[in-house]
Design an enzyme around this catalytic site. Structure first.
Site, PDB file in Angstrom:
ATOM      1  CG  HIS A 118      -2.152  -0.840   1.035  1.00  0.00           C
ATOM      2  ND1 HIS A 118      -3.423  -0.324   1.001  1.00  0.00           N
ATOM      3  CD2 HIS A 118      -2.294  -2.176   0.859  1.00  0.00           C
ATOM      4  CE1 HIS A 118      -4.297  -1.307   0.837  1.00  0.00           C
ATOM      5  NE2 HIS A 118      -3.630  -2.436   0.746  1.00  0.00           N
ATOM      6  CB  CYS A 149      -7.389   0.517   4.443  1.00  0.00           C
ATOM      7  SG  CYS A 149      -7.245  -0.448   2.924  1.00  0.00           S
ATOM      8  N   GLY A 200       3.559  -4.303   8.287  1.00  0.00           N
ATOM      9  CA  GLY A 200       4.979  -3.972   8.265  1.00  0.00           C
ATOM     10  C   GLY A 200       5.241  -2.499   8.046  1.00  0.00           C
ATOM     11  CE1 TYR A 257      -2.821   8.206   4.991  1.00  0.00           C
ATOM     12  CE2 TYR A 257      -3.209  10.504   5.512  1.00  0.00           C
ATOM     13  CZ  TYR A 257      -3.578   9.180   5.600  1.00  0.00           C
ATOM     14  OH  TYR A 257      -4.707   8.829   6.303  1.00  0.00           O
TER      15      TYR A 257
END
Length: 534
Positions: free
Chosen positions: A111, A173, A179, A472
């Site tokens: 992600h 999410c 990790g 982010y």
């Protein structure tokens, strides 16, 4: 030693054609022998190596890529993928890659907003931790050991199997890998009650650049501090975390109330800015700003949605809201009572779905997206909001997700872990835009929108530095050199935004733990070069 000749030959057959970083067959053989000799032979490393010739290669590579911006035919692909079954496979890969000049990326859940866990502009391999996902929970002492390949959804589900009155303060999410999430901070709906995921880590196992496996005691408090919010990929391969579980009540309450400008959203939002971070720590009210169709055909207006978790029942929530935030007009009919694990599904837009959906590692949505972040320390004025409304109504616009701080976040020192965004912040902004159409021209349109909104927001957000949230990831803030060492000055351009004054200590730890800068990416902590090499 004692590696079988057949295992070495199998590795050689799989890899020799594809490894472009060397031309000598003797170097190939030495690398493959190195992998075999340095791994646990009861689980041969040859079983978990994949090259582009393997039928499973593409499926493994694509399995957890969430952002399709980094899944095109032009995206650089790894020379090989390792899916370790045992930490000795990680040790072998680190030791041999360092010896033979292989660049390594480490992926937990895939992600990373800029794809840095599975993309590199220089030849590289991926250590994909997705198979290392065991979760061992001890309700007796309120803790759990979680391997780094597990997702937060798996963690929540396994905790709920043991107890409905424990949770963990991580993200909403469910397919995010722990990790990267834990090591970059990890915020969620329990943040105002318990802080970040990183605030609730009590031990970890890491493979460092010389191949040693260290836990909290053997790594020392400096490195243990650094990996809880400073990004683990700068320091080694973290393959297991020990977390402290968070007590939650048997019943929690959720609601989502949406208001358009015509329904008084402006007044309610102005009040939310004042009280969102001062409400009781059991209340988490997130504000989501975006454009929707207006009352007239072709018209656009702004909608603000207030999505909420309260750690208690409806009557308790109504009492608190009546005192602190009556402007929202909350009523009992707006509220849903449920268990905490059911609230996880609610926040993931999975209400009504069986809880075992949390075991699904496949991302719910795969699209193209770009995100940026900011921190707000003073309420944005009505004039400032008018400009935001205009930009949110533009073609190609995305949304803004505003997460309130305060509560426990105000009580934790900004130097307790590398994540520095604590007292003094009203809320965090995530600017998020997504699209479905492939192509550079389309991507530029949407990415440029985020950059224009980000530029517009400069007067209304934190300054000196203009802070950002590390998880982010945003390469617009600045990047390192991948070849050679990045200077402190160059890295501090982005590093101070993510970590504030903690950046200096992170550089000190990096220099001590990984002086050769083996673990590096476009936004990894730099190692300082000795003065005689400058």
């Amino acid at each position: 030693m004692g590696a079988s000749t057949s295992a070495i030959l199998l590795l050689f057959a799989n890899l020799v054609v594809f490894i472009s970083w060397a031309t000598s067959s003797s170097i190939h053989e030495n690398f493959l022998q190195c992998l075999s000799f340095n791994s646990n032979h009861t689980t041969p490393i040859s079983n978990v190596l994949y090259t582009p010739k393997n039928l499973s290669y593409s499926a493994i590579l694509e399995s957890s890529i969430e952002n399709l911006r980094f899944s095109s035919s032009a995206t650089p692909k790894p020379l090989l993928i390792l899916t370790p079954l045992h930490f000795s496979h990680i040790q072998a890969t680190v030791v041999c890659s360092k010896k033979y000049g292989m660049h390594v990326r480490v992926r937990s859940g895939g992600h990373d907003y800029e794809g840095l866990s599975y993309v590199s502009e220089i030849p590289f391999i991926i250590i994909d931790l997705s198979v290392l996902r065991s979760i061992n929970i001890s309700i007796e002492d309120g803790s759990a050991w979680v391997e780094a390949g597990a997702t937060v959804g798996e963690v929540y589900y396994r905790i709920a199997q043991k107890s409905r009155t424990y949770g963990f303060p991580a993200g909403s999410c469910p397919t995010v890998g722990v990790g990267g999430h834990f090591s970059g901070g990890g915020f969620g709906t329990l943040m105002r009650k318990y802080g970040l995921a990183a605030d609730n880590i009590v031990d970890a196992y890491i493979v460092v650049s010389d191949g040693r496996v260290l836990n909290r005691e053997s790594m020392g408090e400096d490195l243990f501090w650094a990996i809880r919010g400073g990004g683990g990929a700068s320091f080694g391969v973290i393959f297991s975390w020990k977390i402290k579980l968070a007590p939650v009540p048997p019943i929690v309450t959720v609601f989502t109330i949406s208001r358009t400008l015509e329904q008084g959203a402006l007044k309610v939002f102005l009040k939310w800015q004042q009280v969102g971070s001062t409400l009781h720590e059991d209340i988490f009210i997130e504000a989501i700003l975006g454009a929707v169709s207006g009352s007239q055909e072709g018209e656009r207006t702004i909608q603000v949605s207030f999505k909420t978790l309260f750690l208690g029942n409806t009557s308790e929530l109504l009492s608190l809201m009546k005192k602190s935030f009556p402007d929202l007009g909350l009523e009992a009919k707006d509220c849903l009572e449920m268990s905490w694990i059911e609230s996880v599904l609610y926040y993931a837009d999975l209400s009504g779905v069986p809880e075992n959906v949390l075991l699904n590692r496949i991302p719910q949505f795969k699209n193209y997206f770009k995100a940026k972040s900011d921190y707000v320390q003073e309420p944005i004025s009505e004039i400032g909001l008018q400009g935001i409304w205009k930009m949110l109504c533009q073609d190609g616009a995305g949304i803004m997700i505003l997460s309130p701080y305060g509560g426990r976040m105000d009580k934790i020192s900004e130097t307790e872990v590398p994540f520095p965004h604590r007292k003094g912040n009203l809320y965090k902004i995530q600017y998020l835009v997504s699209w479905d159409e492939e192509g550079e021209r389309v991507s530029k349109k949407y990415i440029n929108w985020t950059r224009k909104l980000y530029a517009y927001m400069a007067p209304y957000v934190s300054k000196l530095p203009r802070a950002a949230y590390f998880n982010y990831r945003d390469l617009d803030l600045g990047t390192n050199k991948l070849k050679g060492n990045t200077s402190y000055a160059q890295a501090s351009i982005w590093g101070l935004k993510y970590f504030g004054f903690n950046f200096d200590r992170l550089v000190y730890v990096k220099t001590k733990v990984d002086p050769s800068n083996f673990f590096r990416n476009e936004q990894s902590i730099p190692a300082l070069s000795p003065w005689w090499k400058n």
